[in-house]
Design a protein around this motif. Structure first.
Motif, PDB file in Angstrom:
ATOM      1  N   LEU A   1      -6.713  -3.261   5.453  1.00  0.00           N
ATOM      2  CA  LEU A   1      -6.522  -4.538   4.750  1.00  0.00           C
ATOM      3  C   LEU A   1      -5.969  -5.608   5.679  1.00  0.00           C
ATOM      4  CD1 LEU A   1      -5.072  -3.416   1.284  1.00  0.00           C
ATOM      5  CD2 LEU A   1      -7.347  -4.273   1.772  1.00  0.00           C
ATOM      6  N   LEU A   2      -5.041  -5.196   6.555  1.00  0.00           N
ATOM      7  CA  LEU A   2      -4.473  -6.181   7.489  1.00  0.00           C
ATOM      8  C   LEU A   2      -5.528  -6.636   8.501  1.00  0.00           C
ATOM      9  CD1 LEU A   2      -1.007  -4.514   7.887  1.00  0.00           C
ATOM     10  CD2 LEU A   2      -1.417  -6.778   6.964  1.00  0.00           C
ATOM     11  N   GLY A   3      -6.411  -5.701   8.885  1.00  0.00           N
ATOM     12  CA  GLY A   3      -7.505  -6.069   9.791  1.00  0.00           C
ATOM     13  C   GLY A   3      -8.424  -7.084   9.123  1.00  0.00           C
TER      14      GLY A   3
ATOM     15  N   VAL B   1      -5.364   2.429   4.549  1.00  0.00           N
ATOM     16  CA  VAL B   1      -5.532   1.239   3.695  1.00  0.00           C
ATOM     17  C   VAL B   1      -4.742   0.073   4.282  1.00  0.00           C
ATOM     18  CG1 VAL B   1      -5.064   0.259   1.409  1.00  0.00           C
ATOM     19  CG2 VAL B   1      -5.943   2.588   1.602  1.00  0.00           C
ATOM     20  N   HIS B   2      -3.477   0.360   4.686  1.00  0.00           N
ATOM     21  CA  HIS B   2      -2.591  -0.652   5.274  1.00  0.00           C
ATOM     22  C   HIS B   2      -3.264  -1.325   6.475  1.00  0.00           C
ATOM     23  CE1 HIS B   2       1.407  -2.244   6.373  1.00  0.00           C
ATOM     24  NE2 HIS B   2       1.273  -1.747   7.588  1.00  0.00           N
ATOM     25  N   VAL B   3      -3.753  -0.518   7.400  1.00  0.00           N
ATOM     26  CA  VAL B   3      -4.344  -1.051   8.629  1.00  0.00           C
ATOM     27  C   VAL B   3      -5.643  -1.810   8.326  1.00  0.00           C
ATOM     28  CG1 VAL B   3      -5.318  -0.447  10.881  1.00  0.00           C
ATOM     29  CG2 VAL B   3      -3.371   0.797  10.013  1.00  0.00           C
TER      30      VAL B   3
ATOM     31  N   PHE C   1      10.948   2.791  16.225  1.00  0.00           N
ATOM     32  CA  PHE C   1      10.154   1.567  16.086  1.00  0.00           C
ATOM     33  C   PHE C   1       9.957   1.159  14.624  1.00  0.00           C
ATOM     34  CE2 PHE C   1       6.469  -1.143  16.336  1.00  0.00           C
ATOM     35  CZ  PHE C   1       6.734  -1.864  17.485  1.00  0.00           C
ATOM     36  N   LEU C   2       9.905   2.155  13.715  1.00  0.00           N
ATOM     37  CA  LEU C   2       9.520   1.892  12.321  1.00  0.00           C
ATOM     38  C   LEU C   2      10.325   0.781  11.623  1.00  0.00           C
ATOM     39  CD1 LEU C   2       7.598   2.598  10.075  1.00  0.00           C
ATOM     40  CD2 LEU C   2       9.134   4.426   9.386  1.00  0.00           C
ATOM     41  N   PRO C   3      11.702   0.854  11.628  1.00  0.00           N
ATOM     42  CA  PRO C   3      12.428  -0.224  10.927  1.00  0.00           C
ATOM     43  C   PRO C   3      12.149  -1.596  11.522  1.00  0.00           C
ATOM     44  CG  PRO C   3      13.958   1.289  12.046  1.00  0.00           C
ATOM     45  CD  PRO C   3      12.586   1.877  12.171  1.00  0.00           C
ATOM     46  N   ARG C   4      11.945  -1.641  12.835  1.00  0.00           N
ATOM     47  CA  ARG C   4      11.644  -2.933  13.485  1.00  0.00           C
ATOM     48  C   ARG C   4      10.273  -3.447  13.030  1.00  0.00           C
ATOM     49  NH1 ARG C   4      14.867   0.070  16.490  1.00  0.00           N
ATOM     50  NH2 ARG C   4      16.480  -0.900  17.754  1.00  0.00           N
ATOM     51  N   HIS C   5       9.317  -2.502  12.907  1.00  0.00           N
ATOM     52  CA  HIS C   5       7.971  -2.872  12.447  1.00  0.00           C
ATOM     53  C   HIS C   5       8.038  -3.444  11.026  1.00  0.00           C
ATOM     54  CE1 HIS C   5       3.611  -2.512  11.852  1.00  0.00           C
ATOM     55  NE2 HIS C   5       3.905  -2.013  10.659  1.00  0.00           N
ATOM     56  N   LYS C   6       8.845  -2.800  10.164  1.00  0.00           N
ATOM     57  CA  LYS C   6       8.927  -3.256   8.770  1.00  0.00           C
ATOM     58  C   LYS C   6       9.528  -4.657   8.699  1.00  0.00           C
ATOM     59  CE  LYS C   6       9.337   1.249   6.553  1.00  0.00           C
ATOM     60  NZ  LYS C   6      10.168   2.104   5.700  1.00  0.00           N
TER      61      LYS C   6
ATOM     62  N   GLN D   1       1.516  -8.152  16.009  1.00  0.00           N
ATOM     63  CA  GLN D   1       2.059  -7.082  15.161  1.00  0.00           C
ATOM     64  C   GLN D   1       0.995  -6.024  14.874  1.00  0.00           C
ATOM     65  OE1 GLN D   1       5.039  -6.432  13.745  1.00  0.00           O
ATOM     66  NE2 GLN D   1       4.753  -5.595  11.703  1.00  0.00           N
ATOM     67  N   TRP D   2      -0.220  -6.488  14.631  1.00  0.00           N
ATOM     68  CA  TRP D   2      -1.306  -5.561  14.289  1.00  0.00           C
ATOM     69  C   TRP D   2      -1.631  -4.663  15.486  1.00  0.00           C
ATOM     70  CZ3 TRP D   2      -6.424  -4.091  15.159  1.00  0.00           C
ATOM     71  CH2 TRP D   2      -7.048  -3.426  14.093  1.00  0.00           C
ATOM     72  N   VAL D   3      -1.754  -5.277  16.660  1.00  0.00           N
ATOM     73  CA  VAL D   3      -2.126  -4.495  17.856  1.00  0.00           C
ATOM     74  C   VAL D   3      -0.982  -3.524  18.207  1.00  0.00           C
ATOM     75  CG1 VAL D   3      -2.625  -4.658  20.328  1.00  0.00           C
ATOM     76  CG2 VAL D   3      -3.676  -6.272  18.754  1.00  0.00           C
TER      77      VAL D   3
ATOM     78  N   ALA E   1       0.831  -1.221   0.000  1.00  0.00           N
ATOM     79  CA  ALA E   1       0.000   0.000   0.000  1.00  0.00           C
ATOM     80  C   ALA E   1       0.860   1.264   0.000  1.00  0.00           C
ATOM     81  CB  ALA E   1      -0.929  -0.012   1.211  1.00  0.00           C
ATOM     82  N   TYR E   2       1.974   1.230   0.775  1.00  0.00           N
ATOM     83  CA  TYR E   2       2.818   2.427   0.885  1.00  0.00           C
ATOM     84  C   TYR E   2       3.588   2.712  -0.398  1.00  0.00           C
ATOM     85  CZ  TYR E   2       1.868   2.520   5.844  1.00  0.00           C
ATOM     86  OH  TYR E   2       1.234   2.607   7.051  1.00  0.00           O
ATOM     87  N   LYS E   3       3.731   1.678  -1.247  1.00  0.00           N
ATOM     88  CA  LYS E   3       4.510   1.856  -2.481  1.00  0.00           C
ATOM     89  C   LYS E   3       3.614   2.262  -3.641  1.00  0.00           C
ATOM     90  CE  LYS E   3       8.766   1.010  -1.497  1.00  0.00           C
ATOM     91  NZ  LYS E   3       8.891   0.276  -0.294  1.00  0.00           N
ATOM     92  N   PHE E   4       2.441   1.624  -3.726  1.00  0.00           N
ATOM     93  CA  PHE E   4       1.702   1.736  -4.984  1.00  0.00           C
ATOM     94  C   PHE E   4       0.358   2.452  -4.903  1.00  0.00           C
ATOM     95  CE2 PHE E   4       4.417  -2.104  -5.642  1.00  0.00           C
ATOM     96  CZ  PHE E   4       5.238  -1.531  -6.608  1.00  0.00           C
TER      97      PHE E   4
ATOM     98  N   LYS F   1      -2.123  10.226  -0.008  1.00  0.00           N
ATOM     99  CA  LYS F   1      -1.171  10.807   0.948  1.00  0.00           C
ATOM    100  C   LYS F   1      -0.839   9.746   1.992  1.00  0.00           C
ATOM    101  CE  LYS F   1      -1.997  15.627   0.370  1.00  0.00           C
ATOM    102  NZ  LYS F   1      -3.224  16.393   0.462  1.00  0.00           N
ATOM    103  N   HIS F   2       0.210  10.005   2.811  1.00  0.00           N
ATOM    104  CA  HIS F   2       0.682   8.999   3.752  1.00  0.00           C
ATOM    105  C   HIS F   2      -0.428   8.509   4.689  1.00  0.00           C
ATOM    106  CE1 HIS F   2       3.235   7.282   7.001  1.00  0.00           C
ATOM    107  NE2 HIS F   2       3.858   6.813   5.945  1.00  0.00           N
ATOM    108  N   GLY F   3      -1.288   9.464   5.151  1.00  0.00           N
ATOM    109  CA  GLY F   3      -2.373   9.103   6.067  1.00  0.00           C
ATOM    110  C   GLY F   3      -3.343   8.129   5.411  1.00  0.00           C
TER     111      GLY F   3
END
Ligand code: HEM
Length: 181
Positions: free
Chosen positions: A48-50, A44-46, A115-120, A94-96, A30-33, A37-39
């Motif tokens: 779809l994962l939900g 969308v990311h959250v 936290f971000l790189p660890r999350h990725k 991971q989701w929570v 989602a973040y690539k394509f 805007k980032h928000g």
């Protein structure tokens, strides 16, 4: 349960698995394509994962129920079942954690940046296990049916093998897309 019923059930479970993986792929990319805007990309990311979680977790319950009804196995004996349960548990964690860190209550900027790189990395790792789980599932089912007389070179066997190869290739493509700038 007769052979036809088992095949139908297997196709349903595999369909659910592929749908869940497909949602995961879209969420990761989602973040690539997604041209928002980032928000918007984050929403969308959250979301779809939900949805993936809502489809995936009851799937595990359905499998346990199916095994109990048909007495096909006592469950949790194979590598596939261990990986599957681990994937769902890690995924929910991971989701929570993602939600608390990035959305609500949301950590201060500096902590979020740490936290971000660890999350990725954790996200891609969980995605990797999901792919591995799917592939071991395809193999396990195929072997089971072959022991029960399915033609090793028949159309069904080729379809399952081809699906597994496509799943692996897609998996690699998604990880590379997320890692490359
Ligand atoms: C099981 C659930 C999750 C998985 C597997 C996951 C996976 C990922 C992956 C692989 C990335 C890297 C994408 C890229 O660099 O293109 C990422 C980025 C991100 N995720 Fe998640 N994620 C999950 C849940 C969440 C949740 C609940 C939030 C809450 C908002 C969230 C927020 C973010 C943010 C802000 C980024 C960074 C995007 C950027 O590069 O700016 N994630 N996630």
């Amino acid at each position: 349960m007769e052979k036809e019923g088992m095949l139908n059930k297997t196709v349903k479970v595999e369909g659910r698995t592929l749908r869940t993986i497909f949602l995961l792929i879209q969420a990761i990319l989602a973040y690539k394509f997604i041209p928002l805007k980032h928000g918007g990309q984050k929403a969308v990311h959250v979301a779809l994962l939900g949805i993936a979680m809502v489809i995936g977790a009851p799937g595990i319950y359905a499998i346990f129920k199916f095994q109990k009804e048909t007495r096909t196995s006592r469950g949790m004996y194979s590598l596939h079942s261990w990986l599957g349960l681990s994937t769902i548990i890690l995924f929910i964690f991971q989701w929570v954690i993602g939600l608390c860190v990035f959305l609500y209550p949301r950590l201060p900027d500096k902590r979020r940046a740490i936290f971000l790189p660890r999350h990725k990395i954790a996200g891609l790792f969980i995605y990797g296990i999901a792919i591995f789980t799917a592939v071991t599932g395809f193999t396990e089912k195929l072997l089971l049916f072959e022991v029960r007389g399915l033609n090793q070179f028949g159309a069904e066997a080729m379809l399952v093998n081809a699906t597994a190869v496509i799943t692996i290739l897609f998996g690699m493509f998604v990880v590379l897309s997320a890692l490359l700038p």
